[in-house]
Scaffold this motif. Structure first.
Motif, PDB file in Angstrom:
ATOM      1  N   ILE A 108       1.504-106.285  82.278  1.00  0.00           N
ATOM      2  CA  ILE A 108       2.428-107.682  82.515  1.00  0.00           C
ATOM      3  C   ILE A 108       1.709-108.941  82.498  1.00  0.00           C
ATOM      4  N   MET A 110       6.016-113.174  84.438  1.00  0.00           N
ATOM      5  CA  MET A 110       7.277-113.030  84.934  1.00  0.00           C
ATOM      6  C   MET A 110       8.270-114.281  84.350  1.00  0.00           C
ATOM      7  N   THR A 156      10.314-110.449  81.761  1.00  0.00           N
ATOM      8  CA  THR A 156       8.643-110.506  81.782  1.00  0.00           C
ATOM      9  C   THR A 156       8.259-110.648  80.268  1.00  0.00           C
TER      10      THR A 156
END
Length: 354
Positions: free
Chosen positions: A94, A97, A164
């Motif tokens: 990730i 966000m 994301t």
């Protein structure tokens, strides 16, 4: 029961001081609903914590304007570790966000006033929406995106988490995962090159392929209307070898630790993911109890090992002192909760620093 994905429930962030992170996001981005605060041990996560049962302090913060929340997660028995290698855009995991906002320019101005170390310029997405990136005080990359979805009116110009940006090693392999399992059937953008809106980010001057995924109109239940529509942007860096963000570190160390979806039909999902070659790596089996909230959770890994969590919520507190909870276990999973009932969670609004 078939699976129903209601939306992104939260994104997990590993931190060193949970209360400080909650206070910052409450003040600057409107995450002021404290759904729960809990101190316990992460008994089921030992696969990702070096076989040790680690103690932790966790808070779940929501923004009632609409969107997913933040699970702010802090080890209490060890010092959380930062990556030994500096993060570069496109690293595996990730990257950022995405937070929805109704006035992107105003948020940019407000963040400029507090002198963040990294604050990119306002630019436009391929779809013509205003957006920008910044790093929060703990080095987590955040994208603010213009989006008109509003669940309820608040004093905040920003809403909750709408998606994301995930770094992957092979877009084609990852598309199968995110489309087949998570139902992101619409590819709204697929482009390659060097991008102006990445230029202020670490590693952002490299060449990328980026694919933006969204859902068609779909059935939702429970808290789906609060969570709102979502999007995932997959990015693959084309002219360097990406580093795995959590290589040689533990789940719960500093950074984005997982992306969590609110679902119904966990048993159906378990069978589906296994048949597709992505079996549950963690499964609470029957129920978990996280302080005032309860349900069934599981984890799977995407093709690069990024952790995706699923939560089938059974109980959420409204007025704990009076024993009033939202019980989702016996409801029709296709029926969203009444808006007035979801809005009752505003009794958990925090108006000052913890």
């Amino acid at each position: 029961m078939r699976k129903i994905i209601n939306g992104i429930q939260q994104i997990g962030i590993g931190v060193a001081d949970a209360k400080s992170v909650f206070n910052w996001y409450r003040e600057h981005l409107g995450f002021d609903i404290l759904v729960f605060e809990d101190v316990a041990t992460a008994d089921l996560m030992t696969q990702y914590t070096n076989k040790n049962i680690e103690s932790r302090h966790a808070l779940l913060a929501l923004n009632m304007k609409g969107g997913g929340g933040l699970e702010i997660w802090q080890f209490t028995g060890r010092v959380p570790q930062a990556s030994k290698k500096p993060f570069l855009l496109g690293d595996l995991g990730i990257n950022s966000m995405k937070i929805r906002a109704t006035d992107v320019a105003l948020i940019h101005q407000n963040l400029y006033k507090i002198s963040l170390e990294t604050l990119g310029d306002l630019t436009e997405t391929e779809g013509g929406k205003s957006h920008f990136y910044f790093k929060d005080p703990w080095n987590n990359l955040v994208e603010i995106v213009d989006d008109d979805y509003v669940f309820s009116k608040t004093n905040s110009t920003s809403g909750g988490v709408m998606g994301t940006v995930i770094g992957v090693s092979n877009i084609e392999e990852s598309l199968l995962f995110y489309q087949e399992i998570l139902g992101y059937e619409v590819c709204t953008s697929d482009r390659s090159g060097v991008f102006n809106d990445f230029r202020d980010l670490p590693g952002g001057t490299h060449s990328f392929r980026r694919v933006l995924l969204k859902h068609n109109n779909r059935a939702i239940g429970g808290f789906g209307e609060l969570l709102g529509p979502t999007e995932i942007e997959l990015i693959q860096v084309l002219d360097r070898k990406p580093h795995k963000i959590y290589k040689d570190r533990l789940w719960g160390d500093l950074g984005y630790i997982h992306l969590c979806f609110d679902i119904n039909g966990m048993k159906a999902l378990r069978n589906e993911t296994k048949n597709l070659g992505f079996p549950f790596t963690v499964d609470s089996a029957d129920s978990f109890d996280m302080g005032d909230a309860a349900g069934h959770f599981s984890y799977i890994e995407d093709p690069d090992g990024t952790l995706i969590e699923f939560v089938e919520t059974h109980k959420v507190p409204i007025l704990k002192k009076l024993g009033i909870f939202i019980n989702l276990k016996k409801r029709n999973p296709l029926n969203p909760l009444p808006r007035w009932l979801v809005k009752a969670m505003q009794v958990h609004r925090i108006k000052r620093n913890l």
